[in-house]
Design a protein around this motif. Structure first.
Motif, PDB file in Angstrom:
ATOM      1  N   LYS A   1     -14.581 -16.891  -8.878  1.00 32.65           N
ATOM      2  CA  LYS A   1     -15.237 -17.621  -7.784  1.00 32.65           C
ATOM      3  C   LYS A   1     -14.214 -18.176  -7.000  1.00 32.65           C
ATOM      4  N   ILE A   2     -13.182 -18.488  -7.456  1.00 34.44           N
ATOM      5  CA  ILE A   2     -12.132 -19.086  -6.496  1.00 34.44           C
ATOM      6  C   ILE A   2     -10.720 -18.376  -6.498  1.00 34.44           C
ATOM      7  N   LEU A   3     -10.387 -18.069  -5.202  1.00 37.95           N
ATOM      8  CA  LEU A   3      -9.282 -17.661  -5.071  1.00 37.95           C
ATOM      9  C   LEU A   3      -7.922 -18.588  -4.612  1.00 37.95           C
ATOM     10  N   ILE A   4      -6.957 -18.638  -5.364  1.00 39.77           N
ATOM     11  CA  ILE A   4      -5.965 -19.173  -4.866  1.00 39.77           C
ATOM     12  C   ILE A   4      -4.814 -18.412  -4.612  1.00 39.77           C
ATOM     13  N   LEU A   5      -4.167 -18.366  -3.096  1.00 40.78           N
ATOM     14  CA  LEU A   5      -3.115 -17.453  -2.946  1.00 40.78           C
ATOM     15  C   LEU A   5      -2.142 -18.113  -2.353  1.00 40.78           C
ATOM     16  N   ASP A   6      -1.026 -18.011  -2.750  1.00 35.28           N
ATOM     17  CA  ASP A   6       0.401 -18.695  -2.434  1.00 35.28           C
ATOM     18  C   ASP A   6       0.881 -17.567  -1.636  1.00 35.28           C
ATOM     19  N   GLU A   7       0.896 -17.695  -0.183  1.00 35.16           N
ATOM     20  CA  GLU A   7       1.613 -16.782   0.620  1.00 35.16           C
ATOM     21  C   GLU A   7       1.371 -15.557   0.614  1.00 35.16           C
ATOM     22  N   PRO A   8       0.134 -15.032   0.511  1.00 33.53           N
ATOM     23  CA  PRO A   8      -0.208 -13.543   0.247  1.00 33.53           C
ATOM     24  C   PRO A   8       0.110 -12.457   1.175  1.00 33.53           C
ATOM     25  N   THR A   9       0.454 -13.018   2.308  1.00 34.37           N
ATOM     26  CA  THR A   9       0.742 -12.060   3.471  1.00 34.37           C
ATOM     27  C   THR A   9       1.998 -11.852   3.879  1.00 34.37           C
ATOM     28  N   VAL A  10       3.056 -12.378   2.970  1.00 31.36           N
ATOM     29  CA  VAL A  10       4.646 -12.533   3.457  1.00 31.36           C
ATOM     30  C   VAL A  10       4.964 -10.819   3.314  1.00 31.36           C
ATOM     31  N   GLY A  11       5.450 -10.459   4.162  1.00 30.03           N
ATOM     32  CA  GLY A  11       6.120  -9.054   3.991  1.00 30.03           C
ATOM     33  C   GLY A  11       5.146  -7.746   4.107  1.00 30.03           C
ATOM     34  N   ILE A  12       4.043  -8.296   4.740  1.00 31.52           N
ATOM     35  CA  ILE A  12       2.965  -7.103   4.881  1.00 31.52           C
ATOM     36  C   ILE A  12       2.954  -7.098   6.491  1.00 31.52           C
ATOM     37  N   ASP A  13       2.746  -5.872   6.765  1.00 29.96           N
ATOM     38  CA  ASP A  13       2.695  -5.367   8.286  1.00 29.96           C
ATOM     39  C   ASP A  13       1.352  -6.029   8.903  1.00 29.96           C
ATOM     40  N   PRO A  14       1.469  -6.182  10.172  1.00 30.38           N
ATOM     41  CA  PRO A  14       0.344  -7.003  10.914  1.00 30.38           C
ATOM     42  C   PRO A  14      -1.230  -6.130  10.789  1.00 30.38           C
ATOM     43  N   GLU A  15      -0.988  -4.652  10.676  1.00 31.79           N
ATOM     44  CA  GLU A  15      -2.238  -3.931  10.503  1.00 31.79           C
ATOM     45  C   GLU A  15      -2.828  -4.193   9.336  1.00 31.79           C
ATOM     46  N   LEU A  16      -2.250  -4.270   8.025  1.00 29.73           N
ATOM     47  CA  LEU A  16      -2.622  -4.530   6.736  1.00 29.73           C
ATOM     48  C   LEU A  16      -2.999  -5.954   6.503  1.00 29.73           C
ATOM     49  N   ARG A  17      -2.349  -6.703   7.574  1.00 33.05           N
ATOM     50  CA  ARG A  17      -2.642  -8.299   7.119  1.00 33.05           C
ATOM     51  C   ARG A  17      -3.926  -8.610   7.729  1.00 33.05           C
ATOM     52  N   LEU A  18      -4.160  -7.864   9.117  1.00 31.55           N
ATOM     53  CA  LEU A  18      -5.495  -7.995   9.505  1.00 31.55           C
ATOM     54  C   LEU A  18      -6.554  -7.540   8.580  1.00 31.55           C
ATOM     55  N   SER A  19      -6.215  -6.374   8.201  1.00 31.31           N
ATOM     56  CA  SER A  19      -7.525  -5.961   6.909  1.00 31.31           C
ATOM     57  C   SER A  19      -7.519  -6.903   6.023  1.00 31.31           C
ATOM     58  N   ILE A  20      -6.586  -7.490   5.485  1.00 33.18           N
ATOM     59  CA  ILE A  20      -6.661  -8.201   4.028  1.00 33.18           C
ATOM     60  C   ILE A  20      -7.443  -9.510   4.684  1.00 33.18           C
ATOM     61  N   TRP A  21      -6.970 -10.102   5.969  1.00 39.77           N
ATOM     62  CA  TRP A  21      -7.947 -11.376   6.441  1.00 39.77           C
ATOM     63  C   TRP A  21      -9.364 -10.869   6.528  1.00 39.77           C
ATOM     64  N   ASN A  22      -9.705  -9.751   7.246  1.00 34.59           N
ATOM     65  CA  ASN A  22     -11.167  -9.112   7.155  1.00 34.59           C
ATOM     66  C   ASN A  22     -11.731  -9.318   5.789  1.00 34.59           C
ATOM     67  N   GLU A  23     -11.142  -8.840   4.814  1.00 33.57           N
ATOM     68  CA  GLU A  23     -11.471  -8.702   3.474  1.00 33.57           C
ATOM     69  C   GLU A  23     -11.839  -9.977   2.982  1.00 33.57           C
ATOM     70  N   LEU A  24     -10.882 -11.131   3.214  1.00 30.53           N
ATOM     71  CA  LEU A  24     -11.117 -12.511   2.875  1.00 30.53           C
ATOM     72  C   LEU A  24     -12.442 -12.929   3.251  1.00 30.53           C
ATOM     73  N   MET A  25     -12.479 -12.826   4.586  1.00 32.28           N
ATOM     74  CA  MET A  25     -13.653 -13.377   5.415  1.00 32.28           C
ATOM     75  C   MET A  25     -15.119 -12.690   4.465  1.00 32.28           C
ATOM     76  N   HIS A  26     -14.975 -11.398   4.605  1.00 38.29           N
ATOM     77  CA  HIS A  26     -15.890 -10.693   3.724  1.00 38.29           C
ATOM     78  C   HIS A  26     -16.198 -11.380   2.430  1.00 38.29           C
ATOM     79  N   LEU A  27     -15.333 -11.734   1.724  1.00 42.68           N
ATOM     80  CA  LEU A  27     -15.457 -12.216   0.286  1.00 42.68           C
ATOM     81  C   LEU A  27     -16.195 -13.555   0.478  1.00 42.68           C
TER      82      LEU A  27
END
Lengths: 342, 256
Positions: free
Chosen positions: B168-194
């Motif tokens: 129910k709760i996601l605790i993410l410590d610097e999840p996007t470090v070292g991830i390229d901008p495109e994938l970062r965007l898709s991860i953020w979209n998914e977080l928004m979706h969640l």
């Protein structure tokens, strides 16, 4: 369920680390074999001097691959000067064997050969067996080092390798951050400890069986008692090593620091394992010996392998090992509190 | 900064919508004070961003919330229950700052191992693993050993592991470090979706300002103290700034 998942993972990781597996299973065999050859010189190279001895007996000795040298004078000086391993003389019907005994295994081998030759000659000729008096130039007769040493060595190697590998195994879990990550799951501390004991325990069992079988079957180490008692004792010792290794790994922050425990924790235990007579030590030293797990394991192993003692005779030693293991296991569960209070 | 506790009633049952409640938490390592009297509340379905320079205490705060470190003073409550609590850990998906992965194992084995620490049926587990892997675009790489992964792939696998038990709760410590901008965007979209579709509560730490813009609430952490929090728009309005970065700098000056 969680314990099972952890055990499965530990086993998988171990199986993928072929070098560590090899170290665990084969390194003890290599070291034991080397020790065996160092301490049990080859008796076939023995060379003895003969003065005034029945020719039939000499012939029997020659059949047994012993080099014979005929000498005039029959005393210790001759042995040393002629660089012989022994000298056999007949002094008015009483045989006298002087042994150099610079290498106990050679001396013993000669003694055995001469005795057997005597028996054979006796069987052929009949009559009273001639008495054989033995003199040692160095040392005395009751030294067959490897036989005394091997039960201790078997126990020691089981302890050493299990200690090192389980300790480093849990340490890797700490340094890689996976232990902390595990603590963020609903796993209980005792579940983690139990899984480590079972996962590494499995490899410890395999190692123990390999080392004991190799020693008994291949190296032909003296085993008077039951091999099952030897395995049981070693398994308990492995459990102690396992729980102590994982416990101490919480006080190390790197693999190198784990290795630093070897001279502090592992090596001193050898001194109390019975290679050196513990009874002759100062009282406070004997007291230290009582807190060393190997002291009890070595006592039990020597009892079973050398003296042929049964389970009842070594039960006190086994109980001591169980107590060590139990204490270390409980401490392990507490040590994990460092990572999560609950 | 004291926030009024909103309550939601449903069918006569009281539902506390505040899922994470940090009450006056302080923490020191030796003589260094890492956290000073932190208060914060995170509501259900919020993306809450902790923003601050490295060494500001974000990671320590996150660990206190997960319960893998303990506070010297103050308490952390999740769903109104004091942490650490083993049952609550069931509902938390944690992604650590360092990739805590088993390098000898494959990506799939890592996911399966962590999934099996939670009560889950075999078929459900397979589905969850497939879902989590797809989310971070690792489906094709699951059979490879993690030791052969790149830094970004390890980061993504860590994120997938945090999601695998459907917490129910996601605790993410610097999840996007070292991830390229495109994938970062898709991860953020998914977080928004969640957040939008599944009402997940997400606590995220970052030091990237444009990520902070996407959070519902941003808390600025400096030298172990929470210096300002609120929605990005409110904060910008309060300081008359165009960008969060300016807010952060000004708030920092006020503090010192």
């Amino acid at each position: 369920m969680r314990v099972q998942a952890l055990i499965k993972r530990i086993i998988k990781q171990m199986l993928r680390d072929k070098r560590t597996l090899a170290l665990l299973f084969f390194a003890p065999l290599i070291v034991l074999t080397l020790m065996y050859f160092f301490f049990n010189g080859n008796g076939n190279e023995a060379e003895i001097g003969i003065a005034d001895v029945d020719k039939r007996l000499v012939a029997l000795l020659e059949e047994r691959d012993i080099h014979i040298e005929y000498v005039e004078a029959a005393d210790s000086q001759t042995v040393i000067e002629a660089e012989l391993d022994g000298l056999l003389t007949d002094e008015n019907g009483a045989l006298k064997l002087i042994l150099l005994n610079d290498d106990p295994s050679v001396a013993r081998s000669i003694l055995v050969q001469v005795n057997q030759a005597l028996l054979m000659q006796n069987a052929a000729v009949g009559g009273d067996a001639p008495t054989l008096e033995t003199d040692y130039i160095y040392g005395s007769g009751d030294t067959e080092f490897f036989d005394v040493l091997s039960p201790v060595l078997i126990g020691f190697f089981v302890f050493f390798f299990v200690f090192l590998i389980s300790g480093i195994g849990l340490l890797k879990e700490r340094t890689s951050g996976t232990l902390e990550r595990l603590m963020a799951t609903p796993i209980r501390r005792w579940e983690l400890v139990a899984a480590y004991l079972a996962g590494f325990g499995l490899f410890a069992v395999i190692q123990t069986v390999i080392v004991v079988s190799f020693s008994v079957v291949v190296l032909d180490v003296v085993l008077v008692g039951s091999i099952w008692h030897v395995i049981l004792t070693n398994l308990l010792l492995a459990l102690v090593a396992l729980s102590l290794g994982t416990l101490l790994s919480s006080f190390a922050s790197s693999e190198f620091q784990m290795v630093q425990f070897i001279p502090i924790i592992v090596i001193p235990q050898i001194f109390f394992a019975g290679i050196f007579p513990v009874e002759g030590m100062a009282e406070w030293l004997q007291g230290i010996g009582r807190i060393m797990p190997i002291y009890y394991a070595a006592d039990a192993l020597k009892g079973v392998m050398y003296k042929g003692l049964g389970l009842a005779d070594i039960s006190r030693d086994l109980l001591a090992l169980c107590i060590f293991a139990l204490v270390f296991i409980v401490l392990n569960v507490f040590a994990l509190k460092k990572h999560r209070k609950l | 900064m004291e926030v009024h506790k909103p309550f939601i009633f449903r069918n006569g049952v009281l539902l506390v919508s505040i899922e994470i409640d940090v009450k006056g938490v302080s923490k020191s390592y030796g003589k260094t004070k890492v956290l000073r009297d932190i208060h914060l509340q995170i509501q259900r379905g919020q993306i809450y961003g902790l923003i601050g320079p490295s060494g500001s205490g974000k990671t320590t705060l996150v660990k206190l919330i997960v319960g893998i470190d303990s506070a010297d003073e103050g308490d952390v409550e999740v769903f109104g229950i004091k942490m650490p609590n083993l049952d609550l850990l069931q509902d938390i998906g944690y992604m650590a700052q360092s990739d805590a992965l088993y390098l000898e194992l494959t990506g799939y084995e890592n996911l399966a191992f962590f999934a099996s620490l939670y009560p889950m049926k075999k078929t459900e587990m397979k589905k969850r693993i497939a879902y989590a892997a797809e989310l971070v675009k690792l489906t094709g790489e699951l059979k490879k050993k993690v030791s052969a992964y790149s830094g970004g792939m390890k980061r993504r696998l860590s994120l997938a592991i945090a999601l695998v038990h459907d917490p129910k709760i996601l605790i993410l410590d610097e999840p996007t470090v070292g991830i390229d901008p495109e994938l970062r965007l898709s991860i953020w979209n998914e977080l928004m979706h969640l957040k939008n579709e599944h009402q997940k509560t997400i606590l995220i730490t970052t030091h990237v300002m444009d990520e902070a813009e996407k959070c519902d609430i941003v808390a600025m952490v400096r030298n172990g103290a929470l210096i300002k929090n609120g929605s990005p728009d409110d904060l910008k309005a309060a300081y008359g700034a165009n960008q969060l970065e300016e807010v952060f700098l000004q708030a920092g000056r006020e503090q010192s």
